[in-house]
Design a protein around this motif. Structure first.
Motif, PDB file in Angstrom:
ATOM      1  N   ALA A 139       0.876  -1.160  -0.046  1.00  0.00           N
ATOM      2  CA  ALA A 139       0.081  -0.025   0.234  1.00  0.00           C
ATOM      3  C   ALA A 139       0.943   1.341   0.075  1.00  0.00           C
ATOM      4  N   VAL A 140       1.969   0.994   0.659  1.00  0.00           N
ATOM      5  CA  VAL A 140       2.909   2.463   0.651  1.00  0.00           C
ATOM      6  C   VAL A 140       3.501   2.707  -0.600  1.00  0.00           C
ATOM      7  N   ALA A 141       3.863   1.586  -1.119  1.00  0.00           N
ATOM      8  CA  ALA A 141       4.246   1.499  -2.651  1.00  0.00           C
ATOM      9  C   ALA A 141       3.305   2.246  -3.735  1.00  0.00           C
ATOM     10  N   THR A 142       2.228   1.689  -3.494  1.00  0.00           N
ATOM     11  CA  THR A 142       1.168   2.153  -4.320  1.00  0.00           C
ATOM     12  C   THR A 142       0.797   3.667  -4.203  1.00  0.00           C
ATOM     13  N   ALA A 143       0.792   4.017  -2.754  1.00  0.00           N
ATOM     14  CA  ALA A 143       0.583   5.501  -2.534  1.00  0.00           C
ATOM     15  C   ALA A 143       1.677   6.350  -2.838  1.00  0.00           C
ATOM     16  N   SER A 144       3.024   5.728  -3.133  1.00  0.00           N
ATOM     17  CA  SER A 144       4.100   6.399  -3.762  1.00  0.00           C
ATOM     18  C   SER A 144       3.683   6.665  -5.219  1.00  0.00           C
ATOM     19  N   GLN A 145       3.049   5.788  -5.697  1.00  0.00           N
ATOM     20  CA  GLN A 145       2.827   5.801  -7.258  1.00  0.00           C
ATOM     21  C   GLN A 145       1.814   7.135  -7.494  1.00  0.00           C
ATOM     22  N   TYR A 146       0.596   6.910  -6.456  1.00  0.00           N
ATOM     23  CA  TYR A 146      -0.215   8.065  -6.735  1.00  0.00           C
ATOM     24  C   TYR A 146       0.362   9.484  -6.217  1.00  0.00           C
ATOM     25  N   GLU A 147       1.345   9.415  -5.367  1.00  0.00           N
ATOM     26  CA  GLU A 147       1.888  10.654  -4.961  1.00  0.00           C
ATOM     27  C   GLU A 147       2.914  11.191  -6.236  1.00  0.00           C
ATOM     28  N   GLN A 148       3.462  10.109  -7.158  1.00  0.00           N
ATOM     29  CA  GLN A 148       4.170  10.804  -8.117  1.00  0.00           C
ATOM     30  C   GLN A 148       3.281  11.209  -9.389  1.00  0.00           C
ATOM     31  N   ASP A 149       2.046  10.747  -9.450  1.00  0.00           N
ATOM     32  CA  ASP A 149       0.831  11.141 -10.358  1.00  0.00           C
ATOM     33  C   ASP A 149       0.322  12.432  -9.889  1.00  0.00           C
ATOM     34  N   ALA A 154     -23.907  20.514 -16.406  1.00  0.00           N
ATOM     35  CA  ALA A 154     -24.412  20.692 -14.573  1.00  0.00           C
ATOM     36  C   ALA A 154     -24.578  19.425 -14.277  1.00  0.00           C
ATOM     37  N   GLY A 155     -24.262  19.497 -12.867  1.00  0.00           N
ATOM     38  CA  GLY A 155     -24.681  18.296 -11.991  1.00  0.00           C
ATOM     39  C   GLY A 155     -23.665  17.008 -12.262  1.00  0.00           C
ATOM     40  N   ILE A 156     -22.282  17.441 -12.481  1.00  0.00           N
ATOM     41  CA  ILE A 156     -21.218  16.599 -12.506  1.00  0.00           C
ATOM     42  C   ILE A 156     -21.299  15.615 -11.113  1.00  0.00           C
ATOM     43  N   PRO A 157     -21.273  14.477 -11.122  1.00  0.00           N
ATOM     44  CA  PRO A 157     -21.089  13.706  -9.960  1.00  0.00           C
ATOM     45  C   PRO A 157     -19.738  13.792  -9.099  1.00  0.00           C
ATOM     46  N   SER A 158     -20.074  13.812  -7.801  1.00  0.00           N
ATOM     47  CA  SER A 158     -18.868  13.938  -6.671  1.00  0.00           C
ATOM     48  C   SER A 158     -17.733  12.739  -6.813  1.00  0.00           C
ATOM     49  N   THR A 159     -18.345  11.742  -7.414  1.00  0.00           N
ATOM     50  CA  THR A 159     -17.619  10.442  -7.419  1.00  0.00           C
ATOM     51  C   THR A 159     -16.267  10.684  -8.492  1.00  0.00           C
ATOM     52  N   LEU A 160     -16.320  11.913  -9.162  1.00  0.00           N
ATOM     53  CA  LEU A 160     -15.034  12.224  -9.950  1.00  0.00           C
ATOM     54  C   LEU A 160     -13.993  12.483  -9.116  1.00  0.00           C
ATOM     55  N   LEU A 161     -14.158  12.876  -7.759  1.00  0.00           N
ATOM     56  CA  LEU A 161     -12.903  12.848  -6.979  1.00  0.00           C
ATOM     57  C   LEU A 161     -12.052  11.699  -6.818  1.00  0.00           C
ATOM     58  N   GLU A 162     -12.743  10.479  -7.060  1.00  0.00           N
ATOM     59  CA  GLU A 162     -11.911   9.315  -7.170  1.00  0.00           C
ATOM     60  C   GLU A 162     -10.822   9.042  -7.991  1.00  0.00           C
ATOM     61  N   SER A 163     -10.817   9.948  -8.961  1.00  0.00           N
ATOM     62  CA  SER A 163      -9.960  10.081  -9.864  1.00  0.00           C
ATOM     63  C   SER A 163      -8.553  10.952  -9.516  1.00  0.00           C
ATOM     64  N   ARG A 164      -8.821  11.545  -8.498  1.00  0.00           N
ATOM     65  CA  ARG A 164      -7.753  12.477  -7.941  1.00  0.00           C
ATOM     66  C   ARG A 164      -6.409  11.486  -7.452  1.00  0.00           C
ATOM     67  N   PRO A 165      -5.225  11.912  -7.589  1.00  0.00           N
ATOM     68  CA  PRO A 165      -4.306  11.093  -7.161  1.00  0.00           C
ATOM     69  C   PRO A 165      -4.042  11.248  -5.467  1.00  0.00           C
ATOM     70  N   ASP A 166      -4.178  12.631  -5.222  1.00  0.00           N
ATOM     71  CA  ASP A 166      -4.217  12.653  -3.987  1.00  0.00           C
ATOM     72  C   ASP A 166      -4.931  12.042  -2.841  1.00  0.00           C
ATOM     73  N   VAL A 167      -6.171  11.822  -3.378  1.00  0.00           N
ATOM     74  CA  VAL A 167      -7.272  11.185  -2.846  1.00  0.00           C
ATOM     75  C   VAL A 167      -6.878   9.652  -2.569  1.00  0.00           C
ATOM     76  N   ASN A 168      -6.582   9.169  -3.657  1.00  0.00           N
ATOM     77  CA  ASN A 168      -6.105   7.745  -4.024  1.00  0.00           C
ATOM     78  C   ASN A 168      -4.904   7.526  -3.031  1.00  0.00           C
ATOM     79  N   ARG A 169      -3.868   8.607  -3.038  1.00  0.00           N
ATOM     80  CA  ARG A 169      -2.585   8.212  -2.200  1.00  0.00           C
ATOM     81  C   ARG A 169      -2.971   8.031  -0.792  1.00  0.00           C
ATOM     82  N   VAL A 170      -3.784   9.139  -0.068  1.00  0.00           N
ATOM     83  CA  VAL A 170      -4.195   9.067   1.226  1.00  0.00           C
ATOM     84  C   VAL A 170      -5.082   7.694   1.570  1.00  0.00           C
TER      85      VAL A 170
END
Length: 493
Positions: free
Chosen positions: A180-190, A300-316
């Motif tokens: 998980a730490v290695a995957t988090a580092s990948q998201y940190e790079q992204d 209009a009305g884009i879903p909040s699930t788009l936040l799942e594509s943010r690398p910082d959210v995936n990293r944490v």
């Protein structure tokens, strides 16, 4: 124990395999399994798309007007900056992705994390080491029963193996954490790459905004030069006082001073771009910001699930997974550790006897280590792991909420700068018309020079305000792409 070579090998291998298989089959995973925490967020972002843009004010990537809020069928997450349709910007971002120091640091950290994950995974396999020794010993005549000193040679070679049977899942939880730490580092790079791309794009847009301001002020200088010539001609004809000429010269000098300041600011921003892209001798020709295409407006009305594509959210979230797994590691420390050891080799006083089955030796054993008293150390480690998991959980909630807020702020900026541009477009048209009329009326002698100066000032400020708002509008689009992790997809009808 000494047996023929083939029989010893078979017995040794069978014992090792039997104990390993029994350990794996009886193994369990202590500690809580990871489950994504629930963060209460609105289902959709509140995006106002009722603003109607003037004809030709908004250009979609395909060249069609997107004033109504229409978007392409899909926006590429990997290269969203190409929507500006600027080859120079594309090259700058490409160079930053390759040469920026922060990106290089992130790549190196990813390599470190991946190496640690492989190191943790190695614990699932037994270690195998080769040992060899040779001893020559001599006994004195007083020790020997025959009264004659003896010399002996003892040679030994063997394979030594050890293996921890992961009954309680300590090793597997440790691997889970390291992975998980290695995957988090990948998201940190992204995340670093996304941040650098947005920073380069916004810096480039500031440079082009300065080019546009320079163009506006340069036109103002030319206009005031013409006004100065008219005032001088009228003074020579005895139609006006010297005050008009002095006012015209002061206005022209003020515009030239502004132009000099813009030149200074542009050089600094260009240097910043050079540092970001690793091109320290970067030199870019001026391009007016108003000629750049404007990225599309999200529906209009884009879903909040788009936040799942943010690398910082995936990293944490990966950091939370790692912290959760460390609770299992700390829990497993309370239980006995089972280790499997084995030796197979040969031992002889005669080197030539190594090839004989009579010299073969082997052993296999199972060890157990049960903590009895540690002065509260194990309990403290478990409490620390749980507290650390709660800290990361709080950070996860914070990052997700901040991400939602950033998207909301960017949406507000995108739509309000569009609304502002509508008013500024009208202001520029009216101010330009007023300045033309004031100049004509002054030349005809119907108004004094103060009317001309005021009209020129209003027209210059209107143009500069339009350029600054256009810059803010483009940068708000960049902030929106960054806040959404790169872009969005059009909802399926």
């Amino acid at each position: 124990m000494t047996q023929p070579l083939s029989s010893g090998v078979r017995t040794w291998v069978r014992t090792m395999l039997a104990l390993s298989i029994s350990g794996v089959l009886s193994g369990c995973l202590l500690g809580p399994d990871y489950a994504r925490p629930q963060v209460d967020l609105p289902e959709r972002f509140n995006a106002q798309t009722s603003v109607t843009a003037p004809p030709g004010a908004i250009i979609s990537p395909a060249g069609a007007s997107s004033a109504s809020g229409s978007t392409p069928a899909a926006v590429a997450l990997a290269d969203w900056w190409t929507l500006f349709n600027d080859p120079v910007l594309n090259d700058l971002v490409a160079n930053a992705q390759k040469n920026n120091a922060d990106v290089q640091i992130a790549v190196a950290r990813l390599g470190q994390a991946q190496a640690l994950a492989r190191q943790a995974g190695a614990a699932l396999y037994p270690t195998l080491n080769l040992t060899a020794s040779g001893v020559r010993a001599s006994t004195g005549t007083a020790v020997s029963a025959s009264g004659v000193g003896l010399q002996t040679n003892t040679s030994q070679v063997g394979l030594v193996t050890s293996y921890e049977i992961d009954v309680w899942g300590r090793v597997r939880r440790n691997i889970e954490s390291a992975t998980a730490v290695a995957t988090a580092s990948q998201y940190e790079q992204d995340s670093v790459r996304l941040t650098i791309s947005a920073l380069v794009t916004n810096t480039y847009l500031r440079l082009r905004a300065l080019d546009a301001q320079t163009s506006v002020v340069s036109n103002s200088v030319k206009t005031r030069e013409n006004s100065l010539r008219v005032a001088q001609a009228k003074l020579d004809g005895g139609l006006v006082s010297p005050i008009d000429v002095s006012q015209a010269r002061a206005a022209k000098a003020a515009s030239e001073a502004t132009l000099s300041e813009l030149t200074r600011q542009r050089a600094i921003v260009q240097n910043q771009l050079g540092i970001l892209t690793g091109q320290l001798q970067l030199s870019l020709a001026p391009v007016d910001l108003r000629g750049l295409p404007i990225p599309p407006i999200p529906p209009a009305g884009i879903p909040s699930t788009l936040l799942e594509s943010r690398p910082d959210v995936n990293r944490v979230e990966q950091e939370l997974t790692a912290a959760n797994a460390r609770i299992g590691v700390a829990t497993a420390n309370f239980f006995p550790t089972l280790s499997l050891t084995g030796v197979f080799g040969a031992q002889s006083v005669d080197f030539s006897a190594f090839l004989s089955g009579q010299s073969a030796v082997w052993s296999a054993g199972l060890g157990l280590l049960q903590p009895i008293f540690s002065g509260g150390s194990l309990t403290a480690r478990l409490d620390f792991a749980k507290a650390q998991q709660q800290e990361v959980l709080g950070n996860y909630v914070k990052v997700v909420r901040n991400a939602f807020g950033e998207v909301g702020d960017a949406l507000v900026s995108v739509h309000q700068t569009l609304q502002t541009e509508l008013f500024l477009t009208e202001q520029v048209a009216a101010a330009t018309k007023a300045q033309e009329l004031a100049t004509v009326r002054y030349e005809a002698g119907y108004v004094d020079y103060l009317n001309v100066l005021e009209a020129q000032r209003v027209q210059n400020e209107a143009n500069l305000a339009f350029v600054l708002n256009r810059s803010l509008r483009l940068q708000a689009g960049v902030d929106l792409f960054k806040a959404l992790g790169g872009g969005w997809n059009k909802p399926t009808p």
